[in-house]
Scaffold this motif. Structure first.
Motif, PDB file in Angstrom:
ATOM      1  N   GLU A   1     -17.702 -21.832  12.842  1.00  0.00           N
ATOM      2  CA  GLU A   1     -17.997 -20.644  13.667  1.00  0.00           C
ATOM      3  C   GLU A   1     -17.107 -19.472  13.283  1.00  0.00           C
ATOM      4  O   GLU A   1     -17.550 -18.326  13.226  1.00  0.00           O
ATOM      5  N   ILE A   2     -15.830 -19.789  13.034  1.00  0.00           N
ATOM      6  CA  ILE A   2     -14.888 -18.721  12.637  1.00  0.00           C
ATOM      7  C   ILE A   2     -15.344 -18.100  11.319  1.00  0.00           C
ATOM      8  O   ILE A   2     -15.360 -16.874  11.156  1.00  0.00           O
ATOM      9  N   ALA A   3     -15.737 -18.979  10.390  1.00  0.00           N
ATOM     10  CA  ALA A   3     -16.178 -18.498   9.074  1.00  0.00           C
ATOM     11  C   ALA A   3     -17.382 -17.568   9.219  1.00  0.00           C
ATOM     12  O   ALA A   3     -17.446 -16.507   8.584  1.00  0.00           O
ATOM     13  N   GLU A   4     -18.312 -17.944  10.083  1.00  0.00           N
ATOM     14  CA  GLU A   4     -19.516 -17.134  10.268  1.00  0.00           C
ATOM     15  C   GLU A   4     -19.191 -15.807  10.974  1.00  0.00           C
ATOM     16  O   GLU A   4     -19.679 -14.746  10.594  1.00  0.00           O
ATOM     17  N   THR A   5     -18.299 -15.898  11.972  1.00  0.00           N
ATOM     18  CA  THR A   5     -17.945 -14.691  12.734  1.00  0.00           C
ATOM     19  C   THR A   5     -17.206 -13.671  11.888  1.00  0.00           C
ATOM     20  O   THR A   5     -17.460 -12.474  11.977  1.00  0.00           O
ATOM     21  N   LEU A   6     -16.266 -14.162  11.078  1.00  0.00           N
ATOM     22  CA  LEU A   6     -15.418 -13.242  10.316  1.00  0.00           C
ATOM     23  C   LEU A   6     -15.892 -13.021   8.886  1.00  0.00           C
ATOM     24  O   LEU A   6     -15.218 -12.348   8.103  1.00  0.00           O
ATOM     25  N   ASN A   7     -17.044 -13.600   8.547  1.00  0.00           N
ATOM     26  CA  ASN A   7     -17.595 -13.482   7.194  1.00  0.00           C
ATOM     27  C   ASN A   7     -16.622 -14.002   6.138  1.00  0.00           C
ATOM     28  O   ASN A   7     -16.347 -13.342   5.135  1.00  0.00           O
ATOM     29  N   ILE A   8     -16.055 -15.150   6.433  1.00  0.00           N
ATOM     30  CA  ILE A   8     -15.150 -15.778   5.454  1.00  0.00           C
ATOM     31  C   ILE A   8     -15.625 -17.214   5.228  1.00  0.00           C
ATOM     32  O   ILE A   8     -16.475 -17.711   5.968  1.00  0.00           O
ATOM     33  N   SER A   9     -15.026 -17.879   4.248  1.00  0.00           N
ATOM     34  CA  SER A   9     -15.436 -19.261   3.998  1.00  0.00           C
ATOM     35  C   SER A   9     -14.706 -20.208   4.961  1.00  0.00           C
ATOM     36  O   SER A   9     -13.687 -19.840   5.562  1.00  0.00           O
ATOM     37  N   VAL A  10     -15.210 -21.415   5.083  1.00  0.00           N
ATOM     38  CA  VAL A  10     -14.584 -22.408   5.970  1.00  0.00           C
ATOM     39  C   VAL A  10     -13.178 -22.746   5.455  1.00  0.00           C
ATOM     40  O   VAL A  10     -12.227 -22.877   6.245  1.00  0.00           O
ATOM     41  N   GLY A  11     -13.055 -22.852   4.127  1.00  0.00           N
ATOM     42  CA  GLY A  11     -11.754 -23.135   3.515  1.00  0.00           C
ATOM     43  C   GLY A  11     -10.732 -22.064   3.852  1.00  0.00           C
ATOM     44  O   GLY A  11      -9.577 -22.353   4.165  1.00  0.00           O
ATOM     45  N   THR A  12     -11.191 -20.834   3.803  1.00  0.00           N
ATOM     46  CA  THR A  12     -10.304 -19.701   4.139  1.00  0.00           C
ATOM     47  C   THR A  12      -9.854 -19.797   5.585  1.00  0.00           C
ATOM     48  O   THR A  12      -8.684 -19.579   5.910  1.00  0.00           O
ATOM     49  N   SER A  13     -10.790 -20.146   6.448  1.00  0.00           N
ATOM     50  CA  SER A  13     -10.469 -20.267   7.863  1.00  0.00           C
ATOM     51  C   SER A  13      -9.380 -21.324   8.064  1.00  0.00           C
ATOM     52  O   SER A  13      -8.408 -21.096   8.801  1.00  0.00           O
ATOM     53  N   LYS A  14      -9.533 -22.437   7.394  1.00  0.00           N
ATOM     54  CA  LYS A  14      -8.551 -23.530   7.545  1.00  0.00           C
ATOM     55  C   LYS A  14      -7.180 -23.122   7.013  1.00  0.00           C
ATOM     56  O   LYS A  14      -6.158 -23.340   7.666  1.00  0.00           O
ATOM     57  N   SER A  15      -7.178 -22.512   5.841  1.00  0.00           N
ATOM     58  CA  SER A  15      -5.890 -22.136   5.254  1.00  0.00           C
ATOM     59  C   SER A  15      -5.212 -21.028   6.062  1.00  0.00           C
ATOM     60  O   SER A  15      -3.996 -21.015   6.215  1.00  0.00           O
TER      61      SER A  15
END
Lengths: 206, 431
Positions: free
Chosen positions: A152-166
């Motif tokens: 959800e974070i990745a979709e909201t902020l237009n970033i990848s899931v990996g980026t969200s985790k890191s």
């Protein structure tokens, strides 16, 4: 305002839908304190938080018709505030030619102790959170405060899931470091200003 | 362990709250009031759309009705005298139609004369008419005047307006000059179906193949004169689907490129003045807020960006409307199809670029002038002096409107305006 004391949130919403000024004001008075706190956590400074709060409430009044009473009014307003803050963040990101910190991977082994949070007050924590880079602060808040998943974070902020985790990992590490540093400074500061130590310092300095 | 960190984090920050300053509420009120002032504009836009749909429906329905209703044709029916004979007649216009049963003898609501110098309207037919027509009073559906249809000789009145002073002119005369019989019939919207006609006559009338065609030249002359020409002014509602043609448009058709185009639609109003002479119709138009837009999404460094380029022009068009079909229902109602060709000049009012809701003024990067070629088709319905029209047209930009800047020079981002337009308008023939 006294006559509206016992009004429940459903009536409040209905009144706002009818464009009644008193209901709008009551809604604002009821939720603005808490929502300002939400805005603080998502923004860098108080003036921006105020801006987000203002814009968020305008959206609330404009879109109150879409509130169907399925969830709590507070949750609905909070969601609007968070989304408004996210939009502000996105606008800022476009202006700043930032370095892609998301590419740096922080291992789980480097994660700090969670107990550090108990050593500081809410306001201190807020100040430290605001020092975090925008992106990792947004990820941390969406994950910890709103309960978003990484998808959800990745979709909201237009970033990848990996980026969200890191980014989340980075935020935790950075925040913990800041708290530890802040505690040390605070410790040194409080002890440095004791009279004995002041005398001792004066002696050393001659 | 991790959960407890986030829980403590949430607990601590959830406690944060503070009364906002008074100016926040004041700003909210003032902006909310402004928003209320803007709301009627949105309603007006919706109202405009409703008007557009209504006008379009009326135009389409009326055109459908016209197409389904039989139109007066002068190709068959009662026969016409020779040209000389016709020219001597005092009456101005004639349109005669003898059609199968239950159809109507029509004229342009004026008195008319039809003559026959051929032998096709045979004596037997005339006899049948005179013998079998029963005396009957009918009332004109248009004038309300009483017409008497009586059993009289073939050389006498066939249908007369009993209360008219011009009985002689209005009379239907069938002159029998031996073989070259001549029939003169004044017409004033008398329904043949109102008159009881014996079956055998109906059959004869219905058998149109037995009746020779009117010579085209004569038929042309007896057609009611449709007034061509004049000056008309009006207003049209315009709905357009604009396209900015540049590398983004090109890339959007390539699956390997990141650009994804989205269609956009705009609406505006157009004022027009049309001057017509015969088949030549010149129309001058002005569109006040003609928008050309490009709405697309692109990706850069893993981020999705929604971009929108919006150029607003004041547009002047000069169009030649070539009339290739013109049908006259009666003296009040007619419709026509026009082929549109022309050119337009647009003056740039504003140019804005939206990137994820971040607005940038890019007017300096775009040329102030935009020249377009226009082509299309128009359907126009004329009711007395009122004109209802709808058109479909395309605009094609001729000049590269991108001026360029230091970063992206002109040649690297050639941009041309284009668009599809649907208009729906109402006009009034003032002269």
């Amino acid at each position: 305002m006294g006559e509206y004391k016992n009004i429940d949130e459903r009536e409040l919403a209905e009144g706002c839908k009818r464009n009644e000024k008193k209901h709008q004001e009551l809604l604002y008075k009821t939720y603005s304190r808490k929502m300002l706190g939400v805005c603080w956590t998502y923004t860098k400074d108080n003036s921006l938080a105020k801006e987000v709060l203002q814009e968020g409430f305008i959206k609330v009044f404009k879109n109150i018709d879409s509130f169907r009473g399925e969830g709590s009014l507070e949750g609905w307003i909070r969601r609007i505030m968070v989304n408004t803050a996210i939009n502000h963040y996105k606008k800022r990101m476009l202006r700043i030619n930032h370095i892609a910190i998301e590419d740096i991977f922080y291992s789980a082994a480097e994660q700090s102790n969670e107990d550090v949070l108990s050593e500081i007050t809410e306001k201190e924590l807020l100040a430290l959170v605001r020092e975090l880079p925008d992106k990792c602060r947004m990820v941390l808040n969406l994950y910890a405060l709103e309960g978003y998943s990484h998808d959800e974070i990745a979709e909201t902020l237009n970033i990848s899931v990996g980026t969200s985790k890191s980014q989340l990992s980075y935020a935790r590490k950075k925040l913990s470091e800041k708290i530890i540093v802040a505690n040390r400074v605070s410790y040194n500061y409080t002890h440095a200003i004791t009279e004995d130590e002041q005398k001792f310092l004066q002696l050393i300095q001659g | 362990m991790s959960k407890s960190f986030y829980n403590s984090y949430k607990d601590k920050l959830s406690k944060l709250s503070e009364e906002p300053t008074d100016d926040v509420w004041e700003n909210i009120i003032s902006k909310a009031i402004n928003a209320d002032e803007h709301a009627p504009k949105e309603k007006k836009k919706r109202r405009g759309l409703v008007v557009f749909v209504i006008l379009l429906s009326i135009t389409l329905l009326s055109s459908l009705l016209l197409l389904l209703t039989p139109i007066a044709k002068s190709g068959y029916g009662l026969q016409i005298a020779d040209n000389n004979n016709l020219q001597k007649l005092p009456l101005k216009s004639v349109l005669v139609e003898a059609i199968p049963t239950k159809r109507i003898i029509k004229s342009s609501n004026k008195k008319g004369v039809a003559t026959d110098n051929s032998s096709t309207l045979t004596s037997s037919l005339k006899n049948n008419f005179t013998k079998n027509i029963e005396s009957k009073n009918t009332t004109s559906p248009t004038t309300g005047k009483k017409h008497s249809v009586s059993k009289q000789s073939a050389n006498e009145i066939f249908a007369t307006q009993s209360e008219s002073n011009e009985d002689q002119e209005n009379s239907a005369l069938i002159n029998d000059d031996g073989n070259n019989s001549s029939v003169i019939i004044p017409i004033e919207l008398v329904k043949i179906s109102d008159i009881k006609i014996p079956t055998e006559i109906k059959a004869t009338l219905a058998d149109k193949d037995n009746l020779p065609l009117i010579k085209d030249s004569v038929a042309e002359k007896i057609k009611p004169q449709i007034k061509q020409g004049g000056l008309a002014v009006g207003l049209s509602y315009v709905c357009n689907n604009p396209w900015l043609l540049n590398y983004v448009t090109y890339n959007s058709f390539d699956k390997n490129k990141p650009e994804i185009m989205k269609s956009s639609f705009n609406s505006s109003f157009l004022v027009f003045a049309t001057y017509s002479v015969k088949k030549l119709n010149i129309q001058l138009e002005c569109i006040f807020n003609n928008k050309y837009e490009q709405n697309y999404q692109t990706y850069s460094e893993g981020h999705a960006y929604k971009k929108e380029l919006s150029l607003s022009y004041t547009q002047f068009n000069l169009i030649d409307k070539f009339n290739f079909l013109n049908k006259q229902k009666n003296s009040l109602l007619s419709y026509q199809l026009n082929f549109l060709t022309g050119a337009g000049y647009g003056y740039l009012n504003s140019a804005q670029k939206y990137t994820n809701n971040n607005v940038e003024n890019v007017a300096a990067k775009y040329s102030n002038s935009n020249i377009t070629l226009i082509t299309g088709i128009e359907y126009q319905l004329k009711l007395n002096r009122w004109l209802f029209s709808t058109s479909l047209r395309g605009n094609f930009g001729v000049n590269n409107i991108y001026k360029g800047d230091i970063v992206v020079p002109q040649d690297l981002n050639k941009t041309y305006n284009s668009g599809l337009y649907v208009t729906c308008g109402i006009g009034y023939l003032i002269k």
